[in-house]
Structures are given as structure tokens and as C-alpha cells.
Enzyme design. Structure first.
Site, PDB file in Angstrom:
ATOM      1  CE  LYS A  22      -1.579   2.517  21.188  1.00 20.86           C
ATOM      2  NZ  LYS A  22      -1.550   3.151  19.768  1.00 20.86           N
ATOM      3  CG  ASN A  23      -0.429  -0.123  17.933  1.00 19.82           C
ATOM      4  OD1 ASN A  23      -1.279   0.668  18.466  1.00 19.82           O
ATOM      5  ND2 ASN A  23       0.793   0.433  17.980  1.00 19.82           N
ATOM      6  NE  ARG A  92      -0.837   9.386  12.674  1.00 14.29           N
ATOM      7  CZ  ARG A  92      -1.012   9.915  11.575  1.00 14.29           C
ATOM      8  NH1 ARG A  92      -1.441  11.000  11.728  1.00 14.29           N
ATOM      9  NH2 ARG A  92      -0.910   9.528  10.758  1.00 14.29           N
ATOM     10  CB  CYS A 116       0.506  13.094  15.647  1.00 14.11           C
ATOM     11  SG  CYS A 116       2.130  11.681  15.587  1.00 14.11           S
ATOM     12  NE  ARG A 121       2.231   8.504  13.058  1.00 12.51           N
ATOM     13  CZ  ARG A 121       1.580   7.862  14.170  1.00 12.51           C
ATOM     14  NH1 ARG A 121       1.333   8.530  15.263  1.00 12.51           N
ATOM     15  NH2 ARG A 121       1.259   6.649  13.873  1.00 12.51           N
ATOM     16  CG  ASP A 305       5.489   2.068  18.813  1.00 11.01           C
ATOM     17  OD1 ASP A 305       4.683   1.325  18.378  1.00 11.01           O
ATOM     18  OD2 ASP A 305       5.740   2.984  18.317  1.00 11.01           O
ATOM     19  CB  ILE A 327      10.291   4.534  12.368  1.00 12.42           C
ATOM     20  CG1 ILE A 327      11.052   2.998  12.555  1.00 12.42           C
ATOM     21  CG2 ILE A 327       8.808   4.176  11.697  1.00 12.42           C
ATOM     22  CD1 ILE A 327      11.167   2.416  11.171  1.00 12.42           C
ATOM     23  NE  ARG A 397      -3.870   8.548  21.855  1.00 10.30           N
ATOM     24  CZ  ARG A 397      -3.177   8.745  20.710  1.00 10.30           C
ATOM     25  NH1 ARG A 397      -2.549   9.664  20.636  1.00 10.30           N
ATOM     26  NH2 ARG A 397      -3.241   7.843  19.839  1.00 10.30           N
TER      27      ARG A 397
HETATM   28  C1  EPZ Z   1       1.693   2.369  13.607  1.00 10.65           C
HETATM   29  O1  EPZ Z   1       1.656   3.555  13.142  1.00 10.65           O
HETATM   30  C2  EPZ Z   1       1.485   1.872  14.967  1.00 10.65           C
HETATM   31  N1  EPZ Z   1       0.241   2.570  15.274  1.00 10.65           N
HETATM   32  C3  EPZ Z   1       2.615   3.168  15.656  1.00 10.65           C
HETATM   33  O2  EPZ Z   1       2.547   3.056  17.011  1.00 10.65           O
HETATM   34  C4  EPZ Z   1       4.042   2.597  15.125  1.00 10.65           C
HETATM   35  O3  EPZ Z   1       5.116   3.540  15.925  1.00 10.65           O
HETATM   36  C5  EPZ Z   1       4.256   2.425  13.805  1.00 10.65           C
HETATM   37  O4  EPZ Z   1       3.145   1.630  13.315  1.00 10.65           O
HETATM   38  C6  EPZ Z   1       5.602   2.043  13.475  1.00 10.65           C
HETATM   39  O5  EPZ Z   1       5.683   0.764  13.891  1.00 10.65           O
HETATM   40  C7  EPZ Z   1      -0.799   1.642  15.120  1.00 10.65           C
HETATM   41  O6  EPZ Z   1      -0.483   0.469  14.795  1.00 10.65           O
HETATM   42  C8  EPZ Z   1      -2.030   2.177  15.317  1.00 10.65           C
HETATM   43  P1  EPZ Z   1       3.635   3.390   9.590  1.00 10.65           P
HETATM   44  P2  EPZ Z   1       1.631   3.831  11.384  1.00 10.65           P
HETATM   45  O7  EPZ Z   1       2.515   3.701   8.681  1.00 10.65           O
HETATM   46  O8  EPZ Z   1       1.058   2.526  10.798  1.00 10.65           O
HETATM   47  C9  EPZ Z   1       5.773   6.671   6.832  1.00 10.65           C
HETATM   48  C10 EPZ Z   1       2.241   3.800  19.226  1.00 10.65           C
HETATM   49  O9  EPZ Z   1       2.999   4.402  19.816  1.00 10.65           O
HETATM   50  N2  EPZ Z   1       4.505   6.484   6.227  1.00 10.65           N
HETATM   51  O10 EPZ Z   1       3.888   2.132   9.775  1.00 10.65           O
HETATM   52  O11 EPZ Z   1       1.053   5.059  11.501  1.00 10.65           O
HETATM   53  C11 EPZ Z   1       5.294   7.210   8.246  1.00 10.65           C
HETATM   54  O12 EPZ Z   1       5.286   8.537   8.302  1.00 10.65           O
HETATM   55  C12 EPZ Z   1       2.011   4.174  17.899  1.00 10.65           C
HETATM   56  O13 EPZ Z   1       1.417   2.801  19.543  1.00 10.65           O
HETATM   57  C13 EPZ Z   1       4.193   7.183   4.968  1.00 10.65           C
HETATM   58  O14 EPZ Z   1       5.182   8.134   4.526  1.00 10.65           O
HETATM   59  O15 EPZ Z   1       2.914   3.932  10.929  1.00 10.65           O
HETATM   60  C14 EPZ Z   1       6.500   6.776   8.963  1.00 10.65           C
HETATM   61  O16 EPZ Z   1       7.714   7.544   8.877  1.00 10.65           O
HETATM   62  C15 EPZ Z   1       2.709   5.181  17.414  1.00 10.65           C
HETATM   63  N3  EPZ Z   1       2.997   7.141   4.008  1.00 10.65           N
HETATM   64  C16 EPZ Z   1       6.839   5.312   8.468  1.00 10.65           C
HETATM   65  O17 EPZ Z   1       6.020   5.259   7.051  1.00 10.65           O
HETATM   66  C17 EPZ Z   1       2.021   6.397   4.506  1.00 10.65           C
HETATM   67  O18 EPZ Z   1       1.021   6.429   3.928  1.00 10.65           O
HETATM   68  C18 EPZ Z   1       6.007   4.207   9.185  1.00 10.65           C
HETATM   69  O19 EPZ Z   1       4.624   4.477   9.472  1.00 10.65           O
HETATM   70  C19 EPZ Z   1       2.217   5.624   5.769  1.00 10.65           C
HETATM   71  C20 EPZ Z   1       3.525   5.952   6.490  1.00 10.65           C
END
Ligand code: EPZ
Length: 418
Positions: A22-23, A92, A116, A121, A305, A327, A397
Site C-alpha cells: 500500500k505504502n 492522509r 488521525c 501527524r 506499523d 514514532i 484500507r
Molecule cells: C508513513 O506515514 C506511512 N504511511 C505510515 O503507515 C507509517 O506508519 C509512517 O510512515 C512511519 O513509518 C504512508 O507511507 C502512506 P512520517 P507518514 O512522516 O509519512 C512526524 C500505515 O499503517 N512528522 O514518517 O505520515 C510524524 O508526526 C501508515 O500504513 C512531523 O512532525 O509518517 C511522526 O511522528 C500509518 N512533521 C513522524 O514524524 C512532518 O512534516 C514520522 O512520520 C512529517 C512527519
């Protein structure tokens, strides 16, 4: 709202084929906006989020055909540059159209994703990165309004190795003027798959899979003949947890074990046996798992995840395990539901202490987010008696036909349509 009815207590045995990730599919579908033409994608998982991304692209003028696990996206007539709130609030990952739209069309209006279940996030790192490349961005009535005549290559450092942030900036940089260097970039296999797709379109990217990615902008990109999405390592990990928790014996076909080192090592500590065969990876669960501590980290660390699924497994382990979630700030929503099934778990901040019990007991529970719902499915499969999981649209999803795959492994499971 559909529910899942599960009669637990039977070890799961048989063969399962892993679907596309998916990702990886979501950013790659967004990346088709970067070049005019017809894109052929293979091993695209049939998931609600993929349909949402398809709808998003259609509203921009793309023609999207999805048939089984093939997806054909024609981006020759993109006339709208907006991702509206009604779609973004359901997924998202819609934020992933921001980089491509600004890079190719110089403008984008993308709804802020909002929070969410698992955390606030924010997308500040995405926005700051694009501003550093010369985009003018204002936030207006819940929307990100971005404009840029020509994005310019620059050096960008991420305080956090954000996965979609890395993907958005990489997609913006491939058509920018000059070279962009992303430092502290995400190294997830799905980021690598997106980079490989961009390279197959003619992008110039170095350092893929490392924390320093260098992108030299080019003037235009062209769709490759086709691209096959990598297998979903989280789905594969979920089936490993199912075999481990149920004392089962599952042959997992199509997973790339090299993308799951941290998970496999922790599973081995828990007593799970892995056998690489020519058909796939055979996973044999112990009678009862040993308790193992985990701490979620960015790739190649233990994936966040997989935290909820591993917790379900530890809820019946022999001993006490400590699970640290580093995370997301609120990714323990499954704890309260697991407790309803007799799990003995206490939470202090971002740390959950799981004291293994001999058996869980079936109960009505509620899914709160995608991986929490997978955790409840695992719990239902190993619990004594009947479990009913409500709000399983969360599950749909991110997992392709999980209930059907489980039935083929001998699970007594039924989807109750509302
Ligand atoms: C991706 O989300 C994945 N989604 C998530 O999978 C996964 O849990 C996550 O990466 C971590 O591996 C997709 O790829 C579509 P991040 P993403 O930006 O990119 C903070 C699932 O279950 N952050 O790596 O949104 C954030 O709050 C989903 O398939 C900021 O502060 O995650 C988090 O604490 C859930 N500012 C951390 O970084 C930003 O601008 C990691 O988030 C961006 C992120």
C-alpha cells in the site's frame, strides 16, 4: 459498517500470497502526475486507499483504470490541481500529490490532512522543504495553497526521517532546476520503490535507500513500460505474527525477507522458526511465544506499523515484554480493546508493559486505526470463543481481502455486512 466475526483458538496453516505494498502504491500513483502519458502499474493492491488515490487523480483529469491488480493511469489531460478535504480526510496520503503538482504544474491546492487516531501527524516538514525549493505556500481555510514558477534544487535537512515528506520532496526535486540533497531522508523500502519508479521515468537520483538522497532535476519525465509494486512487508509481518501467535505453520509467498530483518530477528527471539524454501518463507509458530521487548524506530529499525500486531502476539507470551513506540504519540489505541479480551497490559507514556496471559477470551471490540484492527484480528484468531470486531473499514484500507486469506488458512471468520 461491516464487522468481522471470528471464532478463535485454532492454529492457522497453509499458504498465503503477499499483495503489493500500500505504502509504495500510493506515492507511485501520485508520481504519475509528474509525466504526461500512460502509466502501467502491476501488483497494485485492491484496497480502499488505492481507490481513494484513484478518485483523487480522476478529479484532476486523469483517466484511471483498475482491473484486478493492474492499474493504468493516463495523465495526459490534467486540468485540476486540487485535493479536496472530502477525500483527504479519508486518506492522509493524499498529501503525496502536493510535490508532483507543484513540480509539474507550478500550483496546488491540497487540504491539510488533519490529525488521525494515531497522532497529530503534522506536515510541516513537507511544507518547509517545498518553501526551501522556492514554492510560495499559504495556509488558507484548511488548505495548503502552493505556487512556484520553477522549483530550484537546494539542500534540505529533515529533523525527522519522514517517509511521505521524503517522498514529496523527492518528487518535487526530480523536475526542479539544479540539484537537491535531502539529508536525514527516510530509507523505507517503499521510498526506494518510488525512487526506482522515478528513475525508470528518467529521473536522476543517487543515494536511494540511504539517509542522503541526491536528485539532479531534469526537464521532463516519461512513463516506463510498466512498474511492479514491491510486496507489502507489513502484510507479510502481520502473517508472521499470526503464525507466531496461533502456533501455526504458514508459507508466505512473495515477501522480501531482506525488508523485514528487524521483525524476523525479534520473532526468532520469541521462538518462531523460519525456513526459506523455493516456494517462499515458511513460518512456524512455537506452542507459546517467549516474551520479547521491542522499540519502534525508522527503517531499518522495528517498524511502527508492526507494533500493534506484535503486541497481540506478546499478550499471550510466556513472560513480560516492554513495547516502546517512538514514532507516533498515540499508537496504543489497541491496548484498551486487547484488555477487553483479557490481555494484561499497562501503558506509561510511550511504553506499554505486556504481561503474557495463557489465553485471551473472545469479546466484542472496536477497530480504531489500520494496524490496531490487524492486532484485534490476531487476538480474535487466538482467543477462546467468539470475537466481533466493529468498524473494520479501517482494515479494508490497508489489507487486500485479509478475511479471505485467513479463511484459506483455516480461520473460522465471517464478514457481517451491515
Ligand atoms: C508513513 O506515514 C506511512 N504511511 C505510515 O503507515 C507509517 O506508519 C509512517 O510512515 C512511519 O513509518 C504512508 O507511507 C502512506 P512520517 P507518514 O512522516 O509519512 C512526524 C500505515 O499503517 N512528522 O514518517 O505520515 C510524524 O508526526 C501508515 O500504513 C512531523 O512532525 O509518517 C511522526 O511522528 C500509518 N512533521 C513522524 O514524524 C512532518 O512534516 C514520522 O512520520 C512529517 C512527519
Amino acid at each position: 459498517m461491516d464487522k468481522l466475526l471470528i471464532f478463535g483458538g485454532r492454529p492457522l496453516k497453509g499458504t498465503v500470497i503477499i499483495s503489493g505494498a500500500k505504502n509504495a502504491a500510493l506515492p507511485i500513483m501520485a508520481a504519475t502526475l509528474l509525466s504526461s502519458g500512460i502509466h502501467h502499474l502491476k501488483r497494485v493492491p485492491r484496497l480502499r486507499d488505492v481507490l481513494t488515490m484513484a478518485e483523487l487523480l480522476k478529479r484532476m483529469g486523469a483517466n484511471v483504470q483498475i482491473e484486478n491488480n493492474k492499474c493504468i493511469i493516463d495523465t495526459t489531460k490534467i486540468t485540476h490541481f486540487e485535493a479536496s478535504y472530502d477525500l483527504v480526510k479519508t486518506m492522509r496520503a493524499s498529501i503525496l500529490v502536493l510535490g508532483p503538482l507543484v513540480a509539474r504544474f507550478g500550483k496546488a491546492k491540497v487540504s491539510l490532512p488533519g490529525g488521525c487516531a494515531i497522532g497529530a501527524r503534522p506536515v510541516n516538514l513537507h511544507i518547509v522543504g517545498l518553501e526551501k525549493m522556492g514554492a510560495k505556500i499559504v495556509l488558507q481555510e484548511g488548505y495548503i495553497i502552493a505556487k512556484a514558477n520553477q522549483l530550484k534544487g537546494t539542500k534540505i535537512y529533515f529533523d525527522i526521517p519522514t517517509v511521505t515528506g521524503t517522498e514529496n520532496i523527492m518528487m518535487a526535486a526530480v523536475l526542479a532546476k539544479g540539484t537537491t540533497i535531502i539529508e536525514n531522508a527516510a530509507k523505507e523500502p517503499e521510498v526506494v520503490d518510488l525512487a526506482n519508479y522515478l528513475i525508470s521515468m528518467g529521473a536522476k537520483i543517487k543515494g536511494v535507500g540511504t539517509s542522503i538522497i541526491e536528485i539532479e532535476g531534469v526537464s521532463e519525465l516519461n512513463p516506463p513500460i510498466f512498474h511492479e509494486i514491491i510486496p507489502d512487508r507489513i502484510e507479510a509481518g502481520t502473517f508472521m505474527a499470526i503464525a507466531a501467535a496461533s502456533g501455526g505453520d504458514i508459507l508466505i509467498k512473495g515477501c522480501r525477507t531482506e525488508n523485514l530483518d528487524a521483525v524476523i530477528l525479534k520473532m526468532k527471539d520469541a521462538g518462531v522458526i523460519f525456513k526459506e524454501t523455493k516456494e517462499g518463507l515458511r513460518v512456524i509458530g512455537p506452542k507459546r511465544p517467549n516474551s520479547v521487548d521491542i522499540k519502534t524506530m525508522p527503517y531499518p529499525g522495528f517498524p511502527t506499523d508492526m507494533q500493534a500486531q506484535f503486541m497481540a502476539m506478546m499478550s499471550v507470551a510466556n513472560g513480560t515484554s516492554v513495547i516502546k513506540e517512538t514514532i507516533f504519540e498515540n499508537r496504543f489505541m489497541h491496548v484498551a480493546e486487547l484488555r477487553r479480551m483479557g490481555a494484561d497490559i499497562s501503558v506509561e507514556g510511550n511504553t506499554a508493559t505486556v504481561r503474557g496471559v495463557k489465553h485471551l477470551k473472545g469479546a466484542p471490540v472496536m477497530a480504531t486505526d489500520l494496524r490496531a484492527s490487524a492486532s484485534l484480528v490476531i487476538a480474535g484468531l487466538i482467543a477462546e470463543g467468539k470475537t466481533i470486531i466493529d468498524r473494520i473499514y479501517h482494515l479494508d484500507r490497508g489489507y487486500e481481502e485479509l478475511d479471505k486469506k485467513l479463511i484459506s488458512l483455516g480461520a473460522k471468520i465471517e464478514r457481517l455486512k451491515k
